[in-house]
Design an enzyme around this catalytic site. Structure first.
Site, PDB file in Angstrom:
ATOM      1  N   LYS A  15      69.647  92.459 125.520  1.00 43.37           N
ATOM      2  CA  LYS A  15      71.116  91.853 125.416  1.00 43.37           C
ATOM      3  C   LYS A  15      71.281  91.541 123.997  1.00 43.37           C
ATOM      4  CE  LYS A  15      74.038  90.598 128.343  1.00 43.37           C
ATOM      5  NZ  LYS A  15      75.392  91.275 129.396  1.00 43.37           N
ATOM      6  N   THR A  75      70.897  92.818 132.520  1.00 39.37           N
ATOM      7  CA  THR A  75      70.717  92.441 131.408  1.00 39.37           C
ATOM      8  C   THR A  75      71.432  90.856 130.970  1.00 39.37           C
ATOM      9  OG1 THR A  75      72.529  93.699 130.696  1.00 39.37           O
ATOM     10  CG2 THR A  75      70.696  94.802 129.749  1.00 39.37           C
ATOM     11  N   ASP A  76      72.104  91.022 132.231  1.00 40.38           N
ATOM     12  CA  ASP A  76      72.984  89.609 132.378  1.00 40.38           C
ATOM     13  C   ASP A  76      71.541  88.214 132.246  1.00 40.38           C
ATOM     14  OD1 ASP A  76      75.176  87.200 132.821  1.00 40.38           O
ATOM     15  OD2 ASP A  76      74.394  87.722 134.369  1.00 40.38           O
TER      16      ASP A  76
END
Ligand SMILES: O=c1[nH]c(=O)c2[nH]c(=O)[nH]c2[nH]1
Length: 329
Positions: A15, A75-76
């Protein structure tokens, strides 16, 4: 300067642009005072960073090859991990925060082989407000500085026993733009059929600079005490002081001296890199009183320079640099 990570399998993901803001963080001290900088600490009432995190591991091959996401950390979730760990971090430095979050990530997800983290400081400085004895720093209002900023980057892997360790770590400074209005020359270079640039014995010099440095012992910056920390503001001020004092013969000459003095002033540093870009303004006309000049932005293309100097390089290239610098300035 944002680098990519490369795993042996050539796969990674992560990210970018995770903005982390934490209020009421402890100040970061300049543990080694230097002659060239008045900065004693960085107020971190508002600690801000833009973070990039990338993970690597063979375990991620099925997600790339087969679309099998069973080992994928979304990735959150990485973003949430970074934000939650900003609250838990007990040390003062941006670098230490990255090492803390990276180490905790490796502990939490045993299938991650390596993690790389990069951060650009989002600098918020207190505004001056009138107080009982003149101006003082506000404890409530902070200015988002759009000027130069500090950076931190590191890679972590795990020992055979599973415990995380830092493979490499660099601190840095980006976006430093310095103009010196006179006292710079550029003469004596090769003159041949390709040369159109006139020699200049007194040019203005506008340079874009970025720096990276490594510590002899990374714990100087990464530990919760960070007792060897070099503030990017100190490197900034040192670069400005060298520029001020030196009759520069080229940008190469300038960045060499900046690196040399930084290694002298900060024995805890193992190496320092400076990269520069020549953005010297284009001279248009003299002012009516004859004292100044009017300039405009230069046109591309732009020249660039770079140097990495280790402590061993300095000893070899210039063993008596410190004494000679003190005498000359
Ligand atoms: O400081 C400079 N170094 C160079 O190598 C160079 N080349 C150039 O055209 N201008 C400059 N300036």
């Amino acid at each position: 300067m944002r680098m990519e990570s490369h795993s042996p399998l050539g796969i990674y993901y992560g990210k970018d642009d995770v903005y982390v803001y934490r209020t009421c963080h402890t100040p970061l001290h300049a543990w080694t005072p230097i002659h060239e900088s008045p900065v004693e600490f960085r107020d971190q009432t508002v600690f801000g960073a833009r973070v990039r995190m990338a993970v690597e591991g063979d375990a991620f091959l099925p997600s790339f090859r087969d679309g099998d996401n069973r080992d994928v950390i979304a990735t959150d979730s990485m973003k949430n991990f970074l934000l939650r760990h900003a609250a838990l971090y007990e040390g003062p430095s941006l670098d230490g925060y990255l090492a803390f979050a990276g180490g905790r990530l490796l502990e939490t997800y045993p299938h991650v082989r390596a993690v790389e983290l990069y951060a650009d400081e989002q600098a918020f400085r207190p505004v001056p407000v009138p107080g009982a004895e003149g101006f003082e720093d506000s404890t409530l209002v902070f200015l988002h500085s759009r000027n130069e900023w500090s950076t931190a980057e590191l890679r972590m892997e795990r020992h055979p026993d599973g415990s995380p360790f830092v493979v490499w770590h660099r601190s840095g400074l980006d976006g430093l733009h310095l103009i010196k209005i006179r006292g710079n020359s550029f003469v004596g270079y090769i003159r041949d059929e390709y040369t159109t640039l006139p020699e200049d014995s007194n040019r203005p010099l506008y340079v874009f600079l970025s720096a990276r440095w490594t510590y002899v012992d990374p714990l100087s910056a990464l530990s919760n005490q960070a007792t060897g920390y070099v503030l990017a503001e100190q490197i900034r001020d040192l670069a400005g002081a060298v520029f001020h004092a030196l009759d520069t013969r080229s940008i190469q000459h300038l960045i060499h001296r900046i690196c040399a003095l930084a290694l002298v002033r900060f024995p805890q540093l193992e190496s320092i890199t400076f990269q520069s870009q020549n953005r010297t303004w284009e001279r248009i006309v003299e002012t009516a009183d004859g004292r100044g000049q009017v300039y405009t932005e230069p046109r591309p293309p732009f020249g660039f320079q770079g140097i990495t100097m280790t402590r061993a390089d300095l000893a070899e290239q210039w063993p008596h640099f410190e004494a000679e610098w003190e005498t000359a300035t």
